[in-house]
Design an enzyme around this catalytic site. Structure first.
Site, PDB file in Angstrom:
ATOM      1  N   GLY A  37     -87.880  41.851 -35.445  1.00 26.60           N
ATOM      2  CA  GLY A  37     -86.851  42.826 -35.205  1.00 26.60           C
ATOM      3  C   GLY A  37     -85.729  42.738 -36.074  1.00 26.60           C
ATOM      4  N   GLU A  97     -93.651  30.565 -29.534  1.00 25.03           N
ATOM      5  CA  GLU A  97     -92.646  30.055 -30.514  1.00 25.03           C
ATOM      6  C   GLU A  97     -91.795  28.727 -30.365  1.00 25.03           C
ATOM      7  OE1 GLU A  97     -90.743  34.004 -32.659  1.00 25.03           O
ATOM      8  OE2 GLU A  97     -91.338  34.471 -30.759  1.00 25.03           O
ATOM      9  N   ASP A 109     -75.596  41.614 -16.560  1.00 28.85           N
ATOM     10  CA  ASP A 109     -75.004  40.320 -17.116  1.00 28.85           C
ATOM     11  C   ASP A 109     -73.644  39.819 -16.460  1.00 28.85           C
ATOM     12  OD1 ASP A 109     -73.720  38.456 -18.987  1.00 28.85           O
ATOM     13  OD2 ASP A 109     -74.637  39.379 -20.964  1.00 28.85           O
ATOM     14  N   ALA A 156     -85.994  39.347 -27.264  1.00 35.56           N
ATOM     15  CA  ALA A 156     -85.056  38.023 -27.194  1.00 35.56           C
ATOM     16  C   ALA A 156     -85.608  36.749 -27.509  1.00 35.56           C
ATOM     17  CB  ALA A 156     -84.254  38.265 -26.017  1.00 35.56           C
ATOM     18  N   ARG A 157     -86.223  36.408 -26.449  1.00 35.77           N
ATOM     19  CA  ARG A 157     -86.860  35.093 -26.376  1.00 35.77           C
ATOM     20  C   ARG A 157     -88.158  35.146 -25.527  1.00 35.77           C
ATOM     21  NH1 ARG A 157     -84.610  34.398 -30.087  1.00 35.77           N
ATOM     22  NH2 ARG A 157     -83.272  32.383 -30.908  1.00 35.77           N
ATOM     23  N   ASP A 192     -91.742  41.241 -29.510  1.00 40.34           N
ATOM     24  CA  ASP A 192     -91.384  40.850 -30.737  1.00 40.34           C
ATOM     25  C   ASP A 192     -91.188  39.487 -30.657  1.00 40.34           C
ATOM     26  OD1 ASP A 192     -90.917  41.416 -33.405  1.00 40.34           O
ATOM     27  OD2 ASP A 192     -88.905  40.961 -33.316  1.00 40.34           O
ATOM     28  N   HIS A 226     -92.154  38.713 -34.504  1.00 38.82           N
ATOM     29  CA  HIS A 226     -90.440  38.399 -34.694  1.00 38.82           C
ATOM     30  C   HIS A 226     -90.040  38.955 -35.790  1.00 38.82           C
ATOM     31  CE1 HIS A 226     -87.640  35.116 -32.679  1.00 38.82           C
ATOM     32  NE2 HIS A 226     -86.887  36.393 -33.108  1.00 38.82           N
ATOM     33  N   ARG A 233     -74.106  41.336 -28.829  1.00 39.50           N
ATOM     34  CA  ARG A 233     -74.105  42.368 -29.774  1.00 39.50           C
ATOM     35  C   ARG A 233     -75.240  43.299 -29.921  1.00 39.50           C
ATOM     36  NH1 ARG A 233     -71.776  37.568 -31.816  1.00 39.50           N
ATOM     37  NH2 ARG A 233     -69.783  37.637 -32.918  1.00 39.50           N
ATOM     38  N   ILE A 234     -76.496  42.783 -29.750  1.00 42.26           N
ATOM     39  CA  ILE A 234     -77.601  43.781 -30.036  1.00 42.26           C
ATOM     40  C   ILE A 234     -77.622  44.758 -28.974  1.00 42.26           C
ATOM     41  CG2 ILE A 234     -80.068  43.870 -30.181  1.00 42.26           C
ATOM     42  CD1 ILE A 234     -79.832  40.750 -31.035  1.00 42.26           C
TER      43      ILE A 234
END
Length: 329
Positions: free
Chosen positions: A291, A260, A170, A230-231, A255, A289, A150-151
């Site tokens: 965003g 984390e 993807d 993302a991560r 971000d 983080h 979605r993002i």
């Protein structure tokens, strides 16, 4: 009385609605209540950054739902929740536009060297710093998207407004689907070698962990800009730092950081390489983080999480559950 725990700050309207359901314990603020102090009587948790381990879940005999205020579940032991009969839910799409816009906030900040320009001006400089602040336009630059959820859909739409060609990698989407967004589906190697701006949008899995490593960076075009919302563990932070220092990467804006995964509330000591250089490398931006943290997204995520809590507390099945506790079968 129904008892609820809220781990981190949420939208005031959502908090007011929670207080209509029952007693609310806040895990943040000047009079924060540690979860351990109320775990014996909490029925529902609205969770942002706090870690919810098996120990916490198993020590919560009344707990029925952990409603994540967001889309990730990295900080929840889902297996322990399922064993204990506790639902875990998420809020899909609630912050997608906020994160997509943050991708471009970071990209523009790097492209136009905004942090350096602002810092220099604040230090009393003006004309002296201008020669070193020549940026570049996004128009005509190729945006690469690793992952297309979605993002990333929204990021591709924004990119079209800037006149940027968009490449997507993807393995779970079809070329026809990607073309609906004016983008082209390509293999990973083409993505990293042909992108001027590379933005990461994939989940963290065994296959994607540190996929942006020294080898991948070496194959990127000189001057490529890397964006990660993302991560943190999608990138090799040490390799990124070396590429920033050498100038091979034109910039990086993160971000999220790998630390984390160890401590979402205080990850800085776990990623000291990246964070120590933030502010010292003028081509590196690290944000905490945020965003997905806008007024609109906080209201949307909080409202979705609240609805899941209400559904469970009234004996129903929650929307957007990521597990199915045996006791709820």
């Amino acid at each position: 009385m129904t008892s609820l725990y809220v781990s981190d700050a949420i939208h005031t309207h959502v908090l007011a609605q929670l207080r209509e359901i029952g007693e609310v314990h806040l895990g943040y603020g000047p009079s924060a209540t540690p979860y351990a102090a109320v775990q014996d009587r909490v029925d529902a948790v609205m969770l942002r950054a706090e870690q919810f381990t098996a120990d916490k879940i198993e020590a919560s005999p009344r707990l029925k739902i952990i409603a994540r205020h967001g889309v990730g579940t990295d900080n929840v032991d889902i297996h322990a929740a399922t064993r204990s009969g506790v639902w875990v839910t998420v809020t899909p799409g609630s912050n997608a536009r906020s994160v997509a816009e943050h991708v471009f906030a970071l990209t523009l900040a790097l492209a136009r060297r905004i942090p350096a320009a602002a810092a220099g001006t604040a230090a009393g400089q003006w004309s002296a710093i201008k020669p070193g602040l020549t940026g570049f336009e996004l128009h005509g630059r190729t945006l690469g998207l690793f992952g297309f959820g979605r993002i990333a859909f929204l990021t591709a739409e924004i990119a079209r407004g800037f006149g940027m060609p968009v490449l997507v990698c993807d393995p779970y989407v079809a070329p026809e689907f990607v073309r609906q967004y004016g983008a082209e589906l390509v293999a990973f190697d083409e993505l990293i070698t042909q992108s001027d701006v590379l933005s990461l949008h994939a989940p963290l899995t065994a296959a994607t962990k540190r996929i942006i490593d020294a080898d991948a960076i070496a194959r990127m075009r000189p001057g490529t800009v890397l964006i990660n919302t993302a991560r943190g563990a999608l990138i090799d932070e040490a390799a990124v730092l070396l590429a920033l220092e050498s100038g091979h990467l034109g910039g990086a804006a993160l971000d999220v950081i790998e630390g984390e995964s160890a401590d979402m509330q205080d990850p800085l000591p776990h990623s000291d390489g990246i964070t120590a250089r933030n502010g010292h490398l003028d081509n590196l931006i690290v944000t905490p983080h945020v965003g997905g943290q806008t007024t609109q997204s906080l209201l949307a995520a909080g409202t979705q999480a609240l609805q899941c809590i209400q559904q469970v507390l009234t004996g129903g099945t929650p929307q957007h559950a990521v597990n199915h506790p045996a006791s709820a079968a």
